[in-house]
Design a protein around this motif. Structure first.
Motif, PDB file in Angstrom:
ATOM      1  N   HIS A 123      53.361  41.928 -38.537  1.00 31.88           N
ATOM      2  CA  HIS A 123      53.879  40.583 -38.813  1.00 31.88           C
ATOM      3  C   HIS A 123      53.961  39.725 -37.560  1.00 31.88           C
ATOM      4  CE1 HIS A 123      57.477  42.779 -37.500  1.00 31.88           C
ATOM      5  NE2 HIS A 123      57.953  41.610 -37.132  1.00 31.88           N
ATOM      6  N   VAL A 124      53.976  40.360 -36.379  1.00 33.04           N
ATOM      7  CA  VAL A 124      54.056  39.564 -35.153  1.00 33.04           C
ATOM      8  C   VAL A 124      52.766  38.799 -34.911  1.00 33.04           C
ATOM      9  CG1 VAL A 124      55.685  41.205 -34.144  1.00 33.04           C
ATOM     10  CG2 VAL A 124      53.249  41.425 -33.621  1.00 33.04           C
ATOM     11  N   CYS A 125      51.704  39.152 -35.624  1.00 35.89           N
ATOM     12  CA  CYS A 125      50.426  38.461 -35.476  1.00 35.89           C
ATOM     13  C   CYS A 125      50.251  37.349 -36.493  1.00 35.89           C
ATOM     14  CB  CYS A 125      49.265  39.456 -35.588  1.00 35.89           C
ATOM     15  SG  CYS A 125      49.269  40.736 -34.311  1.00 35.89           S
ATOM     16  N   ASN A 126      51.208  37.179 -37.388  1.00 37.37           N
ATOM     17  CA  ASN A 126      51.091  36.151 -38.409  1.00 37.37           C
ATOM     18  C   ASN A 126      51.238  34.764 -37.801  1.00 37.37           C
ATOM     19  OD1 ASN A 126      50.839  38.124 -40.368  1.00 37.37           O
ATOM     20  ND2 ASN A 126      53.036  38.133 -40.860  1.00 37.37           N
ATOM     21  N   PRO A 127      50.538  33.762 -38.331  1.00 38.82           N
ATOM     22  CA  PRO A 127      50.730  32.389 -37.849  1.00 38.82           C
ATOM     23  C   PRO A 127      52.180  31.948 -38.053  1.00 38.82           C
ATOM     24  CG  PRO A 127      48.764  32.566 -39.219  1.00 38.82           C
ATOM     25  CD  PRO A 127      49.499  33.857 -39.367  1.00 38.82           C
ATOM     26  N   GLY A 128      52.715  31.256 -37.081  1.00 37.10           N
ATOM     27  CA  GLY A 128      54.090  30.779 -37.187  1.00 37.10           C
ATOM     28  C   GLY A 128      55.132  31.806 -36.809  1.00 37.10           C
ATOM     29  N   TYR A 129      54.695  32.984 -36.333  1.00 37.52           N
ATOM     30  CA  TYR A 129      55.670  34.004 -35.933  1.00 37.52           C
ATOM     31  C   TYR A 129      56.533  33.474 -34.795  1.00 37.52           C
ATOM     32  CZ  TYR A 129      57.492  37.929 -33.246  1.00 37.52           C
ATOM     33  OH  TYR A 129      58.298  38.756 -32.521  1.00 37.52           O
ATOM     34  N   VAL A 130      57.830  33.702 -34.889  1.00 40.27           N
ATOM     35  CA  VAL A 130      58.782  33.304 -33.852  1.00 40.27           C
ATOM     36  C   VAL A 130      59.547  34.532 -33.411  1.00 40.27           C
ATOM     37  CG1 VAL A 130      60.759  31.854 -33.260  1.00 40.27           C
ATOM     38  CG2 VAL A 130      58.997  30.979 -34.801  1.00 40.27           C
ATOM     39  N   LYS A 131      59.593  34.733 -32.135  1.00 44.24           N
ATOM     40  CA  LYS A 131      60.299  35.893 -31.581  1.00 44.24           C
ATOM     41  C   LYS A 131      61.773  35.823 -31.942  1.00 44.24           C
ATOM     42  CE  LYS A 131      61.518  38.002 -27.129  1.00 44.24           C
ATOM     43  NZ  LYS A 131      61.341  37.906 -25.654  1.00 44.24           N
ATOM     44  N   SER A 132      62.315  36.910 -32.447  1.00 47.08           N
ATOM     45  CA  SER A 132      63.741  36.959 -32.783  1.00 47.08           C
ATOM     46  C   SER A 132      64.572  36.876 -31.516  1.00 47.08           C
ATOM     47  CB  SER A 132      64.077  38.249 -33.537  1.00 47.08           C
ATOM     48  OG  SER A 132      63.333  38.342 -34.731  1.00 47.08           O
ATOM     49  N   PRO A 133      65.665  36.102 -31.558  1.00 42.86           N
ATOM     50  CA  PRO A 133      66.505  36.015 -30.361  1.00 42.86           C
ATOM     51  C   PRO A 133      67.140  37.360 -30.069  1.00 42.86           C
ATOM     52  CG  PRO A 133      67.615  35.010 -32.243  1.00 42.86           C
ATOM     53  CD  PRO A 133      66.209  35.331 -32.681  1.00 42.86           C
ATOM     54  N   PRO A 134      67.374  37.644 -28.796  1.00 37.38           N
ATOM     55  CA  PRO A 134      68.008  38.931 -28.461  1.00 37.38           C
ATOM     56  C   PRO A 134      69.417  39.007 -29.012  1.00 37.38           C
ATOM     57  CG  PRO A 134      67.960  37.490 -26.539  1.00 37.38           C
ATOM     58  CD  PRO A 134      67.132  36.807 -27.604  1.00 37.38           C
ATOM     59  N   ARG A 135      69.784  40.184 -29.394  1.00 33.61           N
ATOM     60  CA  ARG A 135      71.139  40.379 -29.908  1.00 33.61           C
ATOM     61  C   ARG A 135      72.155  40.215 -28.794  1.00 33.61           C
ATOM     62  NH1 ARG A 135      70.606  45.789 -33.735  1.00 33.61           N
ATOM     63  NH2 ARG A 135      69.094  44.930 -35.232  1.00 33.61           N
ATOM     64  N   PRO A 136      73.262  39.543 -29.094  1.00 32.24           N
ATOM     65  CA  PRO A 136      74.294  39.419 -28.047  1.00 32.24           C
ATOM     66  C   PRO A 136      74.860  40.789 -27.714  1.00 32.24           C
ATOM     67  CG  PRO A 136      75.141  38.698 -30.188  1.00 32.24           C
ATOM     68  CD  PRO A 136      73.653  38.925 -30.363  1.00 32.24           C
TER      69      PRO A 136
END
Length: 239
Positions: A123-136
């Motif tokens: 799924h990281v190769c899908n168009p529009g993929y956005v990296k998940s923010p790091p967990r606090p």
């Protein structure tokens, strides 16, 4: 052999020579491209991805790659692209999406058995993929404090004295003590008296010969022994 056959043989030979030369030229170009790919960090990363795909592809030497790109993901740096390689029948299976995770060296090809058996990261190769923010970061564990009650201080023992004489002057009080000590040596002989000054206000000042301090029970016992022998005394609590 006729002239036509001769010219035909020459043409076939020239065509074969040109085909071989073209193949050699393509190989040389590929070789140069492979060398240049190691010249940059991204090129080396792409080569790592290709090497990781070799165990998954049936014929990795036939693999054709396109659209290679690096992606910053929550799993680390990944390589996305398209691969097309031959199957067991020697035919190309068609373009398939693939992903390679540099951290851990995991590779997945869309539709492969390896992809079906592992966690899918395609799924990281899908168009529009956005990296998940790091967990606090998790909050530090709460510090619990236990208050240990301090033991109560032991009660201060009350001190008592045995008053043997009370006189107007210090000299008279000491003389009365000396006389009583000689008269009752069994009770008073082992003690020394303290002459305490007491101001009674309008009644004046008195000097008292006292022995102690003792506990209440010891003071009562001593005073009782003195009275049994004909003496006089008073048990008083010290201030």
């Amino acid at each position: 052999m006729g002239a036509a056959q001769v010219f035909s043989g020459i043409a076939i030979g020239v065509a074969a020579t040109l085909a071989v030369q073209a193949a050699l030229d393509r190989g040389a170009v590929q070789y140069v491209d492979d060398l240049l790919s190691f010249a940059t960090p991204e090129g080396r990363l792409f080569n790592q991805a290709k090497a990781a795909l070799e165990p998954i592809l049936f014929d990795p030497y036939s693999a054709k790659y396109q659209g290679l790109r690096s992606v910053d993901t929550e799993y680390g740096t990944a390589v996305c692209g398209i691969v097309n390689a031959k199957n067991r029948m020697g035919a190309y299976v068609g373009n398939s999406k693939f992903v390679y995770l540099a951290t851990g060296g995991l590779a997945e090809v869309e539709g492969s058995e390896t992809e079906k058996r592992t966690t899918v990261f395609l799924h990281v190769c899908n168009p529009g993929y956005v990296k998940s923010p790091p967990r606090p970061p998790a909050p530090p564990p709460a510090v619990t404090t236990t208050t240990i009650p301090m033991p109560a201080p032991p009660p201060v023992p009350q001190a008592y004295v045995v008053q043997v004489a009370s006189q107007r002057t210090e000299a008279d009080a000491r003389a009365s003590w000396d006389a009583a000590r000689k008269r009752f040596p069994l009770v008073l002989g082992a003690f020394n008296a303290t002459i305490a000054r007491t101001d009674r206000g309008q009644q004046g000042v008195y000097y008292r010969a006292q022995v102690g301090p003792f506990s209440k029970s010891d003071a009562d016992s001593m005073c009782e022994a003195l009275r049994n022998q004909g003496g006089d005394c008073v048990v008083a609590q010290t201030p």
